[in-house]
Design an enzyme around this catalytic site. Sequence first.
Site, PDB file in Angstrom:
ATOM      1  CG  HIS A 160      -0.710  15.172   7.364  1.00  0.00           C
ATOM      2  ND1 HIS A 160       0.499  14.605   7.726  1.00  0.00           N
ATOM      3  CD2 HIS A 160      -0.853  14.970   6.031  1.00  0.00           C
ATOM      4  CE1 HIS A 160       1.060  14.066   6.647  1.00  0.00           C
ATOM      5  NE2 HIS A 160       0.268  14.280   5.604  1.00  0.00           N
ATOM      6  CG  ASP A 170       1.626  15.815  11.671  1.00  0.00           C
ATOM      7  OD1 ASP A 170       2.298  14.820  11.957  1.00  0.00           O
ATOM      8  OD2 ASP A 170       0.979  15.921  10.604  1.00  0.00           O
ATOM      9  CE1 TYR A 226       4.758   9.027   8.710  1.00  0.00           C
ATOM     10  CE2 TYR A 226       4.278  11.272   7.990  1.00  0.00           C
ATOM     11  CZ  TYR A 226       3.947  10.150   8.730  1.00  0.00           C
ATOM     12  OH  TYR A 226       2.819  10.151   9.499  1.00  0.00           O
ATOM     13  CG  HIS A 258      -4.660  12.167  10.837  1.00  0.00           C
ATOM     14  ND1 HIS A 258      -4.946  13.467  10.470  1.00  0.00           N
ATOM     15  CD2 HIS A 258      -3.368  11.956  10.448  1.00  0.00           C
ATOM     16  CE1 HIS A 258      -3.878  14.001   9.893  1.00  0.00           C
ATOM     17  NE2 HIS A 258      -2.900  13.107   9.877  1.00  0.00           N
ATOM     18  CG  ASP A 274       4.164  15.225   9.031  1.00  0.00           C
ATOM     19  OD1 ASP A 274       4.147  16.171   9.826  1.00  0.00           O
ATOM     20  OD2 ASP A 274       3.255  14.379   8.953  1.00  0.00           O
ATOM     21  CG  ASP A 306      -1.783   1.224   1.326  1.00  0.00           C
ATOM     22  OD1 ASP A 306      -1.599   2.156   0.515  1.00  0.00           O
ATOM     23  OD2 ASP A 306      -2.654   1.272   2.227  1.00  0.00           O
TER      24      ASP A 306
HETATM   25  N1  Q9C Z   1      -0.108  12.249  -0.481  1.00  0.00           N
HETATM   26  C1  Q9C Z   1       0.391  11.481  10.014  1.00  0.00           C
HETATM   27  O1  Q9C Z   1       1.280  12.202   9.644  1.00  0.00           O
HETATM   28  N2  Q9C Z   1      -1.732  10.086   3.194  1.00  0.00           N
HETATM   29  N3  Q9C Z   1      -0.475  10.943   9.168  1.00  0.00           N
HETATM   30  C2  Q9C Z   1      -1.900  11.307   2.501  1.00  0.00           C
HETATM   31  C3  Q9C Z   1      -1.188  12.439   0.426  1.00  0.00           C
HETATM   32  C4  Q9C Z   1      -2.064  10.029   4.577  1.00  0.00           C
HETATM   33  C5  Q9C Z   1      -0.389  11.208   7.765  1.00  0.00           C
HETATM   34  C6  Q9C Z   1      -1.665  11.149   1.032  1.00  0.00           C
HETATM   35  C7  Q9C Z   1      -1.091  10.705   5.469  1.00  0.00           C
HETATM   36  C8  Q9C Z   1      -1.363  10.470   6.928  1.00  0.00           C
HETATM   37  C9  Q9C Z   1       0.238  11.154  11.450  1.00  0.00           C
HETATM   38 ZN    ZN Z   2       1.420  14.274   9.544  1.00  0.00          ZN
END
Ligand code: Q9C
Ligand code: ZN
Length: 694
Positions: free
Chosen positions: A205, A203, A336, A166, A296, A51
Amino acid sequence: MRGAGEATRARSLRASAARGAAMAEKRPPRPQGTALIYDEAMTRVRLLWDDPECAIEVPERLTSTYARLCQRGLAQRCVRLPVREATEEELEMVHSPEYVAVVKGTQAMSKKELQTLAQQYDAVYFHPSTFPCARMAVGATLQLVDAILTGAVGNGMALVRPPGHHSQRDAANGFCVFNNVAIAAEYAKRRHGLQRILIVDWDIHHGQGTQRIFENDPSVLYFSWHRYEHQSFWPRLQESDYNAVGQGPGRGFTINVPWNKIGMRNADYVSVFLHVLLPLAIEFDPEFVLVSAGFDSGIGDPEGQMEAMPECFAHLTLLLLPLARGRLCAVLEGGYHLRSLAECVCMTLQTLLGDPVPALSGDPAPCLSAVESIQNVRAAHARHWASLGHEDAGPVLTPSTQHPLLGAQPTAATDGPGPILDELLSCPPCFPCTGIGLAAPDSASSLHLPPTVLRERGGALSKEEAAACSRLDSAFTQDQTQAALGKLLALLEKILSGQVRAGIAATPTVAAAAIMALRRGLSFGSRSRLLCVAVGDLDIPEDLRDNGQILVFHIGGEERPEGTPSPRCICLGGPQATEPGNFRLALLSLILPVAYSFQPELVLLVLGPGYSLQGLDMELLTRLLQGPARGRMLVLLQDSEISLVEALAWALEGKALPSTLGPYLSASPKQALAITRLCRQLQPDWPMLQVSVN
Ligand code: Q9C
Ligand code: ZN
């Protein structure tokens, strides 16, 4: 007070209680440790199938970060706390029993079943160890909360997986299973009786899970910035925009800063803290700060695509530490790019430990898109917070960017970091971590000072200095005075040459001492920049006021007739300038942005005769001005003020303030206007002052 909304009313109710608590606080401040929580058990979860979306959330995020903390000697300096698994009752403070049961069921599932369940959610995977690991991530966070709120440690960080922000009452989302930070906030309220908790989600996001859990709750102030690009970036929600401010009694207690471009840098992040988060956080007056510490948002991250350097996180941490007596709990979320993540965590942890912050690198000007976001959030919150009540700019009418599907445009601010990234990360900024010098009369020996304080013994004045000072101050003829000034200059010399990081000097003639220190600083190097923040009455000679190497702030001195302000000698005169409400507004909106724009090598903080700054504000100033100058600061005060030395020494040492900043005190409309006008006039010279595009 202006803009009296729910926020203001709620606060006035508890104002007197809080004041009583602050008075009961006992000095001297005691040094408190920093906790680190990490357990290898949390590396067990990993993706078992293909994935691409989830492939970045790997166990090495924890192992490589922890290895770096050990390599830097940071882990060894922390108090180690054992982890535990959260109870189901604790999980159910935030999540529904049905959802907890679903996650519990994953322990016995086959790979196929896990995969099928994961498909019910957005960007999630499950593993047979998901339930114990996710419970441990929550439990580790709660262990840290307990240690901080019982006073066993001052602050700390939890390295956990899976992340949490999230995750929602009934759903896993974006790699998150249980909402670690949301449960921690709820736990702090229920088990420790707290009434005001700040969650800072840096973060990249949007923590929509955390937002939804607290959107009606005025006891939790939730701040998040996030890559948004006009709703085209995951999770693509309208509720992540600046105009989502909370619901019902929680209106005003959700702060969203959308980033509509990638490539945001140090100056963009620090600007948002100074102009958005900190004014509201100080007005909120939290008892506890939880950081959803995702990295991130750091340079190199494949998700965020931002360009903030690791040291930026040291500055963000430093800016939060004056809140809640430094009771700050950082909990890992995303991040990441393994090397960037590890460096960013090191920067955060070393700042929690009290180390001086490295210089903030790069252009101090926030980019246009960042200023637009700042303007929009401030406009959306002006009605909810008195600290923004004087704000008169509305939202941006014609944004400089659009949703990418609406108009073809390059979304990057500039070229990305590219191949220089490795180089940037491989030479972490180094800085002297040496002690604090003290030049003071022997009467200071009874003070309770940090063990690192070194007493200055002596030092001679040059003939010219001796002559100049006897002209400035008749008291100078006395031997005692001469000795004090000699000690001060010897200390300054050590700071300038890097033998000592910071210092405090008490002299009988502070006005003369300040001028002498400035001249000595100038003679040290033609490229060094000196920032002098002088409080009280002080006469700075013309040649020092208008010197390319020196920037002077003169606060609370004699009021002068208004004219065009000089960008090198910024005055906020009159006794009202040092009243807490007025002073704190000036500090955040004027002094710190200018200081960060100027990037001084050394800060000279002068408490002149007749200064009238509150002790706590003095400590706040000392703590925060260490950001722009890598902790290099010399504080000058009158020897009759020797009792202040103790608090100042601990502040220079990086220890928390002894009490919260207390209930919000608003700036007077007149002073707010004067400060706003000054900011606007000086903005062309000092770019971090900018809070609106028009
Ligand atoms: N390219 C955290 O950083 N994917 N979660 C997004 C966009 C999900 C991130 C796709 C990213 C979740 C904790
Ligand atoms: Zn994030």
